[in-house]
Write a protein that holds these residues in place. Structure first.
Motif, PDB file in Angstrom:
ATOM      1  N   ASP A 305      21.068 -19.764  46.281  1.00  0.00           N
ATOM      2  CA  ASP A 305      20.280 -21.101  46.227  1.00  0.00           C
ATOM      3  C   ASP A 305      19.552 -20.932  44.934  1.00  0.00           C
ATOM      4  OD1 ASP A 305      18.964 -23.012  47.477  1.00  0.00           O
ATOM      5  OD2 ASP A 305      17.184 -21.996  47.695  1.00  0.00           O
ATOM      6  N   CYS A 308      16.581 -25.053  40.409  1.00  0.00           N
ATOM      7  CA  CYS A 308      17.076 -26.658  40.340  1.00  0.00           C
ATOM      8  C   CYS A 308      15.796 -27.380  40.265  1.00  0.00           C
ATOM      9  CB  CYS A 308      17.933 -26.961  41.557  1.00  0.00           C
ATOM     10  SG  CYS A 308      16.821 -27.195  43.010  1.00  0.00           S
ATOM     11  N   SER A 309      15.918 -28.646  39.967  1.00  0.00           N
ATOM     12  CA  SER A 309      15.060 -29.657  39.924  1.00  0.00           C
ATOM     13  C   SER A 309      14.198 -29.872  40.976  1.00  0.00           C
ATOM     14  CB  SER A 309      15.777 -30.861  39.238  1.00  0.00           C
ATOM     15  OG  SER A 309      16.433 -31.590  40.493  1.00  0.00           O
ATOM     16  N   SER A 310      14.647 -29.580  42.089  1.00  0.00           N
ATOM     17  CA  SER A 310      13.953 -29.771  43.568  1.00  0.00           C
ATOM     18  C   SER A 310      13.433 -31.297  43.640  1.00  0.00           C
ATOM     19  CB  SER A 310      12.470 -29.160  43.297  1.00  0.00           C
ATOM     20  OG  SER A 310      12.647 -27.642  43.310  1.00  0.00           O
ATOM     21  N   THR A 311      14.605 -32.146  43.270  1.00  0.00           N
ATOM     22  CA  THR A 311      14.471 -33.557  43.381  1.00  0.00           C
ATOM     23  C   THR A 311      14.514 -34.108  44.876  1.00  0.00           C
ATOM     24  OG1 THR A 311      16.516 -33.956  42.688  1.00  0.00           O
ATOM     25  CG2 THR A 311      14.706 -34.477  40.974  1.00  0.00           C
ATOM     26  N   THR A 313      13.004 -32.709  47.435  1.00  0.00           N
ATOM     27  CA  THR A 313      11.759 -32.305  48.098  1.00  0.00           C
ATOM     28  C   THR A 313      10.682 -33.300  47.774  1.00  0.00           C
ATOM     29  OG1 THR A 313      10.723 -30.767  46.308  1.00  0.00           O
ATOM     30  CG2 THR A 313      12.523 -29.761  47.679  1.00  0.00           C
ATOM     31  N   HIS A 317       6.961 -32.909  47.854  1.00  0.00           N
ATOM     32  CA  HIS A 317       6.147 -32.585  46.486  1.00  0.00           C
ATOM     33  C   HIS A 317       6.296 -33.773  45.669  1.00  0.00           C
ATOM     34  CE1 HIS A 317       5.943 -28.410  47.891  1.00  0.00           C
ATOM     35  NE2 HIS A 317       7.214 -28.218  48.088  1.00  0.00           N
ATOM     36  N   VAL A 320       6.858 -33.828  41.762  1.00  0.00           N
ATOM     37  CA  VAL A 320       8.009 -33.258  41.060  1.00  0.00           C
ATOM     38  C   VAL A 320       8.729 -34.524  40.280  1.00  0.00           C
ATOM     39  CG1 VAL A 320      10.652 -32.465  41.536  1.00  0.00           C
ATOM     40  CG2 VAL A 320       8.527 -31.313  42.408  1.00  0.00           C
ATOM     41  N   LYS A 324       9.596 -33.603  35.897  1.00  0.00           N
ATOM     42  CA  LYS A 324      11.079 -33.277  35.666  1.00  0.00           C
ATOM     43  C   LYS A 324      11.564 -34.516  35.051  1.00  0.00           C
ATOM     44  CE  LYS A 324      11.302 -29.360  38.076  1.00  0.00           C
ATOM     45  NZ  LYS A 324      11.354 -28.247  37.339  1.00  0.00           N
ATOM     46  N   CYS A 358      18.397 -27.467  46.276  1.00  0.00           N
ATOM     47  CA  CYS A 358      17.464 -28.603  46.863  1.00  0.00           C
ATOM     48  C   CYS A 358      17.102 -29.799  46.076  1.00  0.00           C
ATOM     49  CB  CYS A 358      15.889 -27.941  47.490  1.00  0.00           C
ATOM     50  SG  CYS A 358      15.092 -27.281  46.164  1.00  0.00           S
ATOM     51  N   SER A 359      18.297 -30.186  45.460  1.00  0.00           N
ATOM     52  CA  SER A 359      18.312 -31.456  44.428  1.00  0.00           C
ATOM     53  C   SER A 359      19.208 -32.558  44.810  1.00  0.00           C
ATOM     54  CB  SER A 359      18.951 -30.696  43.152  1.00  0.00           C
ATOM     55  OG  SER A 359      19.300 -31.733  42.057  1.00  0.00           O
ATOM     56  N   ASP A 413      14.743 -32.456  53.674  1.00  0.00           N
ATOM     57  CA  ASP A 413      15.016 -32.519  52.285  1.00  0.00           C
ATOM     58  C   ASP A 413      16.286 -33.021  51.708  1.00  0.00           C
ATOM     59  OD1 ASP A 413      12.559 -31.466  51.966  1.00  0.00           O
ATOM     60  OD2 ASP A 413      12.932 -29.324  51.777  1.00  0.00           O
TER      61      ASP A 413
END
Length: 426
Positions: A305, A308-311, A313, A317, A320, A324, A358-359, A413
């Motif tokens: 896992d 990553c950029s977490s876009t 989430t 969040h 984010v 980013k 999670c992107s 997500d």
């Protein structure tokens, strides 16, 4: 000027300043900024900041529409005050007169901007809803670089659906160690198709039934899918790379796997260890770099896992989106490639590699796996069947990988996951 320690609106302005000017994660600054506020004021301040960030695009669009000339970049605090005022009037259940009065009070009495703030907030109360209807709200609430990326990969219609879903606050998803029917009743939650529980968000999850007894942990429904792709893990040895804070580690261990949890951060692994202790799960915890890790035993599988950029989430969040950039995607993509290459070398024949992020960015998901398979002939994609994940066929793409979007399953997500197998003789 009102003090941060006693004024939740002032604290919210300070939170916005630290996120948008100092590029700090909202989740990491909440406690130090809000520590002296009462629980009620902490909740208000957090709601003000997160709601403002979630609707930042349209809020700024409204400010620009109502002003004769743009605000100077130097007076960012005045813009933040306007932002939280508009958020209260249009997006939070706060009476307009209180929102206007208490927000204007944040501006010093002798400031030349006090009258302007008062006038704009009163105009928002009168005309804000009408002005909103004239805007492409989902597009306005998405930074241009993200919007263009999503349209290029998903198309305009799906990009609008993604952006619209990101404007809704996430509910609380829970993974249980066992007996989901029992815990659904005790937690007043629904059981989702994949087995996760969902209930309204709680201000204090530690007070909910079963938390202190280690019966469940918080984990978005999408985040629970990658670990499920290993199938029956009873007695199998699984390496969980980049494991902290441990949701997937817990999921694998609770299913009977012998889990090696690996992460480079001692602090994050301390949190993982605390989580495993609460959940009463036994895990082999190791601190180290995944790129250089050499297993001392045969691995049946690796869960990567990756950072990553977490876009994916943004419902939880929203900051984010503003922290980013395309440069971050490129930098993270290089790291993801190295981690994938290292993981492949650690696999024995027939072992499984599950890669997830999670992107919502294809560069971190679909493209990474396609490029890996081009340069590494020892791996083969093993497509996912809907029956393995509770029948959620909508999250499986044409190649058999997982592509969750925020509008799926009533809200989840954005997540990508692919299952790969090491070929015999490799």
């Amino acid at each position: 000027m009102n003090n941060i320690q006693t004024n939740p609106r002032r604290a919210a302005v300070h939170l916005l300043t630290r996120v948008l000017q100092k590029h700090q994660l909202l989740e990491e600054i909440l406690n130090p900024v809000l520590k002296d506020l009462s629980p009620r004021d902490r909740s208000l301040s957090r709601a003000l900041a997160s709601t403002t960030l979630r609707h930042l695009g349209v809020i700024d669009g409204l400010i620009d529409k109502m002003l004769d000339r743009p605000l100077s970049e130097k007076i960012f605090e005045i813009r933040h005050i306007l932002r939280i005022g508009i958020a209260q009037i249009l997006f939070l259940n706060i009476p307009s007169h209180a929102a206007v009065h208490d927000t204007v009070e944040l501006v010093p009495e002798k400031s030349k901007y006090r009258g302007m703030v008062n006038a704009l907030l009163r105009r928002t109360d009168r005309q804000g809803a009408k002005l909103l209807h004239q805007m492409d709200v989902p597009k306005h609430n998405t930074p241009p670089w993200l919007w263009e990326n999503w349209v290029a990969h998903y198309g305009d219609e799906t990009a609008h659906e993604i952006a619209a879903a990101n404007m809704t606050e996430a509910e609380l998803d829970i993974s249980v160690k066992g007996d989901p029917q029992k815990w659904a009743k005790l937690l007043d939650a629904d059981i989702l198709a994949n087995g996760s529980l969902r209930r309204p968000a709680a201000s204090d999850i530690t007070s909910l039934p079963g938390f202190s007894d280690g019966e469940w942990w918080v984990q978005d429904a999408a985040a629970s899918i990658p670990a499920a792709l290993f199938g029956n893990v009873e007695g199998k040895t699984i390496l969980d790379c980049c494991a902290a804070p441990g949701g997937k580690t817990a999921q694998l261990a609770a299913s009977g796997a012998k889990v090696i949890a690996l992460d480079r951060s001692k602090g994050r692994m301390k949190r993982l260890a605390d989580n495993m202790n609460r959940l009463q799960l036994t895990v082999d915890i190791q601190v180290g770099e995944a790129e250089n890790y050499s297993p001392e035993q045969k691995l049946d599988g690796i869960l990567l896992d990756a950072p990553c950029s977490s876009t994916g989430t943004l419902r939880r969040h929203p900051d984010v989106a503003y922290l980013k950039s395309p440069a971050d995607i490129e930098k993270l993509g290089s790291l993801q490639m190295r981690l994938l290459d290292a993981a492949s070398k650690q696999l024995t024949p027939d072992a499984i590699l599950v890669y997830s992020v999670c992107s919502l960015q294809a560069e971190e998901g679909e493209h990474q796996v396609d490029n890996l398979l081009k340069r590494d002939s020892s791996l083969k994609r093993q497509p996912v069947n809907a029956a393995e994940i509770g029948g959620l066929s909508e999250v499986i793409n044409a190649k058999g990988d997982i592509r969750c979007l925020p509008q799926h399953l009533g809200g989840m997500d954005g997540f990508f996951a692919a299952r790969l197998v090491k070929l015999s003789g490799s």
